[in-house]
Design a protein around this motif. Structure first.
Motif, PDB file in Angstrom:
ATOM      1  N   LEU A   1      -8.604 -14.126 -26.127  1.00  0.00           N
ATOM      2  CA  LEU A   1      -8.911 -12.761 -25.688  1.00  0.00           C
ATOM      3  C   LEU A   1      -8.789 -12.599 -24.174  1.00  0.00           C
ATOM      4  CD1 LEU A   1      -9.695  -9.892 -26.446  1.00  0.00           C
ATOM      5  CD2 LEU A   1     -12.090 -10.596 -26.334  1.00  0.00           C
ATOM      6  N   ILE A   2      -9.144 -13.611 -23.418  1.00  0.00           N
ATOM      7  CA  ILE A   2      -9.039 -13.491 -21.954  1.00  0.00           C
ATOM      8  C   ILE A   2      -7.585 -13.227 -21.557  1.00  0.00           C
ATOM      9  CG2 ILE A   2      -8.890 -16.007 -21.636  1.00  0.00           C
ATOM     10  CD1 ILE A   2     -10.359 -13.501 -19.124  1.00  0.00           C
ATOM     11  N   ASP A   3      -6.640 -13.876 -22.217  1.00  0.00           N
ATOM     12  CA  ASP A   3      -5.227 -13.669 -21.896  1.00  0.00           C
ATOM     13  C   ASP A   3      -4.755 -12.275 -22.309  1.00  0.00           C
ATOM     14  OD1 ASP A   3      -5.084 -16.216 -20.829  1.00  0.00           O
ATOM     15  OD2 ASP A   3      -4.318 -17.111 -22.686  1.00  0.00           O
ATOM     16  N   VAL A   4      -5.265 -11.784 -23.432  1.00  0.00           N
ATOM     17  CA  VAL A   4      -4.929 -10.421 -23.865  1.00  0.00           C
ATOM     18  C   VAL A   4      -5.481  -9.428 -22.851  1.00  0.00           C
ATOM     19  CG1 VAL A   4      -5.264  -8.677 -25.662  1.00  0.00           C
ATOM     20  CG2 VAL A   4      -4.847 -11.057 -26.304  1.00  0.00           C
ATOM     21  N   ALA A   5      -6.728  -9.645 -22.440  1.00  0.00           N
ATOM     22  CA  ALA A   5      -7.362  -8.750 -21.453  1.00  0.00           C
ATOM     23  C   ALA A   5      -6.557  -8.737 -20.156  1.00  0.00           C
ATOM     24  CB  ALA A   5      -8.802  -9.185 -21.188  1.00  0.00           C
ATOM     25  N   VAL A   6      -6.196  -9.898 -19.650  1.00  0.00           N
ATOM     26  CA  VAL A   6      -5.434  -9.989 -18.408  1.00  0.00           C
ATOM     27  C   VAL A   6      -4.079  -9.296 -18.561  1.00  0.00           C
ATOM     28  CG1 VAL A   6      -4.229 -11.606 -16.865  1.00  0.00           C
ATOM     29  CG2 VAL A   6      -6.603 -12.025 -17.520  1.00  0.00           C
ATOM     30  N   ALA A   7      -3.434  -9.462 -19.706  1.00  0.00           N
ATOM     31  CA  ALA A   7      -2.140  -8.814 -19.947  1.00  0.00           C
ATOM     32  C   ALA A   7      -2.260  -7.293 -19.870  1.00  0.00           C
ATOM     33  CB  ALA A   7      -1.576  -9.222 -21.312  1.00  0.00           C
ATOM     34  N   TYR A   8      -3.425  -6.768 -20.220  1.00  0.00           N
ATOM     35  CA  TYR A   8      -3.655  -5.323 -20.162  1.00  0.00           C
ATOM     36  C   TYR A   8      -4.314  -4.899 -18.851  1.00  0.00           C
ATOM     37  CZ  TYR A   8      -2.400  -4.606 -25.050  1.00  0.00           C
ATOM     38  OH  TYR A   8      -1.720  -4.518 -26.240  1.00  0.00           O
TER      39      TYR A   8
ATOM     40  N   MET B   1      -7.297  -5.957 -17.669  1.00  0.00           N
ATOM     41  CA  MET B   1      -8.732  -5.808 -17.894  1.00  0.00           C
ATOM     42  C   MET B   1      -9.437  -7.128 -17.613  1.00  0.00           C
ATOM     43  SD  MET B   1      -8.516  -4.121 -21.709  1.00  0.00           S
ATOM     44  CE  MET B   1     -10.202  -3.583 -21.820  1.00  0.00           C
ATOM     45  N   THR B   2     -10.731  -7.036 -17.372  1.00  0.00           N
ATOM     46  CA  THR B   2     -11.539  -8.250 -17.316  1.00  0.00           C
ATOM     47  C   THR B   2     -11.961  -8.602 -18.740  1.00  0.00           C
ATOM     48  OG1 THR B   2     -13.639  -7.066 -17.102  1.00  0.00           O
ATOM     49  CG2 THR B   2     -12.454  -7.616 -15.046  1.00  0.00           C
ATOM     50  N   LEU B   3     -12.349  -9.834 -18.949  1.00  0.00           N
ATOM     51  CA  LEU B   3     -12.828 -10.250 -20.270  1.00  0.00           C
ATOM     52  C   LEU B   3     -14.062  -9.446 -20.662  1.00  0.00           C
ATOM     53  CD1 LEU B   3     -12.610 -12.090 -22.716  1.00  0.00           C
ATOM     54  CD2 LEU B   3     -13.939 -13.805 -21.458  1.00  0.00           C
ATOM     55  N   SER B   4     -14.934  -9.198 -19.690  1.00  0.00           N
ATOM     56  CA  SER B   4     -16.139  -8.412 -19.943  1.00  0.00           C
ATOM     57  C   SER B   4     -15.792  -6.999 -20.422  1.00  0.00           C
ATOM     58  CB  SER B   4     -16.983  -8.350 -18.665  1.00  0.00           C
ATOM     59  OG  SER B   4     -18.071  -7.491 -18.845  1.00  0.00           O
ATOM     60  N   HIS B   5     -14.802  -6.378 -19.778  1.00  0.00           N
ATOM     61  CA  HIS B   5     -14.385  -5.033 -20.177  1.00  0.00           C
ATOM     62  C   HIS B   5     -13.789  -5.053 -21.588  1.00  0.00           C
ATOM     63  CE1 HIS B   5     -11.667  -1.315 -19.569  1.00  0.00           C
ATOM     64  NE2 HIS B   5     -12.855  -0.939 -19.983  1.00  0.00           N
ATOM     65  N   ALA B   6     -13.016  -6.091 -21.912  1.00  0.00           N
ATOM     66  CA  ALA B   6     -12.435  -6.210 -23.257  1.00  0.00           C
ATOM     67  C   ALA B   6     -13.548  -6.343 -24.300  1.00  0.00           C
ATOM     68  CB  ALA B   6     -11.488  -7.400 -23.324  1.00  0.00           C
ATOM     69  N   HIS B   7     -14.544  -7.204 -24.026  1.00  0.00           N
ATOM     70  CA  HIS B   7     -15.671  -7.358 -24.960  1.00  0.00           C
ATOM     71  C   HIS B   7     -16.425  -6.047 -25.117  1.00  0.00           C
ATOM     72  CE1 HIS B   7     -15.697 -11.554 -26.085  1.00  0.00           C
ATOM     73  NE2 HIS B   7     -15.512 -11.916 -24.821  1.00  0.00           N
ATOM     74  N   HIS B   8     -16.639  -5.345 -24.019  1.00  0.00           N
ATOM     75  CA  HIS B   8     -17.348  -4.060 -24.063  1.00  0.00           C
ATOM     76  C   HIS B   8     -16.560  -3.035 -24.880  1.00  0.00           C
ATOM     77  CE1 HIS B   8     -20.149  -0.994 -22.772  1.00  0.00           C
ATOM     78  NE2 HIS B   8     -19.118  -0.218 -22.479  1.00  0.00           N
ATOM     79  N   SER B   9     -15.251  -2.987 -24.706  1.00  0.00           N
ATOM     80  CA  SER B   9     -14.407  -2.049 -25.463  1.00  0.00           C
ATOM     81  C   SER B   9     -14.469  -2.335 -26.957  1.00  0.00           C
ATOM     82  CB  SER B   9     -12.953  -2.121 -24.984  1.00  0.00           C
ATOM     83  OG  SER B   9     -12.851  -1.654 -23.669  1.00  0.00           O
ATOM     84  N   ILE B  10     -14.406  -3.612 -27.325  1.00  0.00           N
ATOM     85  CA  ILE B  10     -14.489  -3.989 -28.739  1.00  0.00           C
ATOM     86  C   ILE B  10     -15.860  -3.607 -29.303  1.00  0.00           C
ATOM     87  CG2 ILE B  10     -14.528  -5.928 -30.359  1.00  0.00           C
ATOM     88  CD1 ILE B  10     -12.449  -7.290 -28.482  1.00  0.00           C
ATOM     89  N   ALA B  11     -16.928  -3.910 -28.568  1.00  0.00           N
ATOM     90  CA  ALA B  11     -18.282  -3.576 -29.017  1.00  0.00           C
ATOM     91  C   ALA B  11     -18.443  -2.069 -29.197  1.00  0.00           C
ATOM     92  CB  ALA B  11     -19.321  -4.117 -28.035  1.00  0.00           C
ATOM     93  N   ASP B  12     -17.872  -1.282 -28.273  1.00  0.00           N
ATOM     94  CA  ASP B  12     -17.930   0.184 -28.396  1.00  0.00           C
ATOM     95  C   ASP B  12     -17.243   0.655 -29.670  1.00  0.00           C
ATOM     96  OD1 ASP B  12     -19.347   0.523 -26.061  1.00  0.00           O
ATOM     97  OD2 ASP B  12     -17.626   1.212 -24.875  1.00  0.00           O
ATOM     98  N   MET B  13     -16.098   0.073 -29.990  1.00  0.00           N
ATOM     99  CA  MET B  13     -15.375   0.498 -31.189  1.00  0.00           C
ATOM    100  C   MET B  13     -16.100   0.069 -32.464  1.00  0.00           C
ATOM    101  SD  MET B  13     -11.373   0.398 -30.209  1.00  0.00           S
ATOM    102  CE  MET B  13     -11.390  -0.855 -28.943  1.00  0.00           C
TER     103      MET B  13
END
Length: 157
Positions: free
Chosen positions: A59-66, A68-80
């Motif tokens: 996930l960290i690599d996916v976040a960086v590719a977009y 985003m920070t890893l924290s922001h990616a986790h927050h986005s997933i949790a929101d959804m």
């Protein structure tokens, strides 16, 4: 809001549900409209969580590719995942999978069967399917072993 997801596989269903959650259901009114870049990114994050992302990276690599920070990616997933409670998803392919498990058939044996494996899709594992059903739909796939469950994202109540 009731959402009927007509798909041949649970893998395709996860992509459609992720797209719906990424834009808060706005595509339900006009499904022919393509998702914008931010919505594609947001839909890819939960798809990645359940093992069907366009990227097979951590996930960290996916976040960086977009960008985003890893924290922001986790927050986005949790929101959804939280947002999923606003929808009532009707998913025939999942009902079929759950029905097979409820018929006292070992789900592991059922998945080995070509017909059942076809319902999951080419890259979706039983463990990831169980995580999707539990986290997004609050449903349990019978016979899915709890030891195989994915680590949960904590979601504030």
């Amino acid at each position: 809001m009731r959402v009927v997801v007509d798909a041949e596989t649970l893998e395709t269903t996860i992509r459609r549900v992720a797209g719906c959650l990424a834009i808060r259901g706005r595509n339900l009114v006009r499904p022919e409209q393509p998702l914008g870049a931010k919505a594609v990114r947001n839909a890819d994050l939960p798809a990645h969580r359940y093992g069907i992302s366009a990227h097979r990276w951590p996930l960290i690599d996916v976040a960086v590719a977009y960008g985003m920070t890893l924290s922001h990616a986790h927050h986005s997933i949790a929101d959804m995942i939280t947002r999923a409670a606003q929808f009532e998803f009707e998913i025939a392919v999942l009902d079929s999978i759950v029905g097979t498990g409820a018929a006292d058939l070992s789900l592991t044996t059922a998945v080995a069967d070509r017909r059942m494996h076809g319902r999951f899709g080419s890259s979706l594992s039983m463990e990831r399917a169980a995580a999707f059903a539990s986290e997004i739909l609050s449903r349990r796939i019978a016979s899915a072993d709890a030891r195989m469950a994915m680590p949960c994202i904590s979601i504030p109540k």
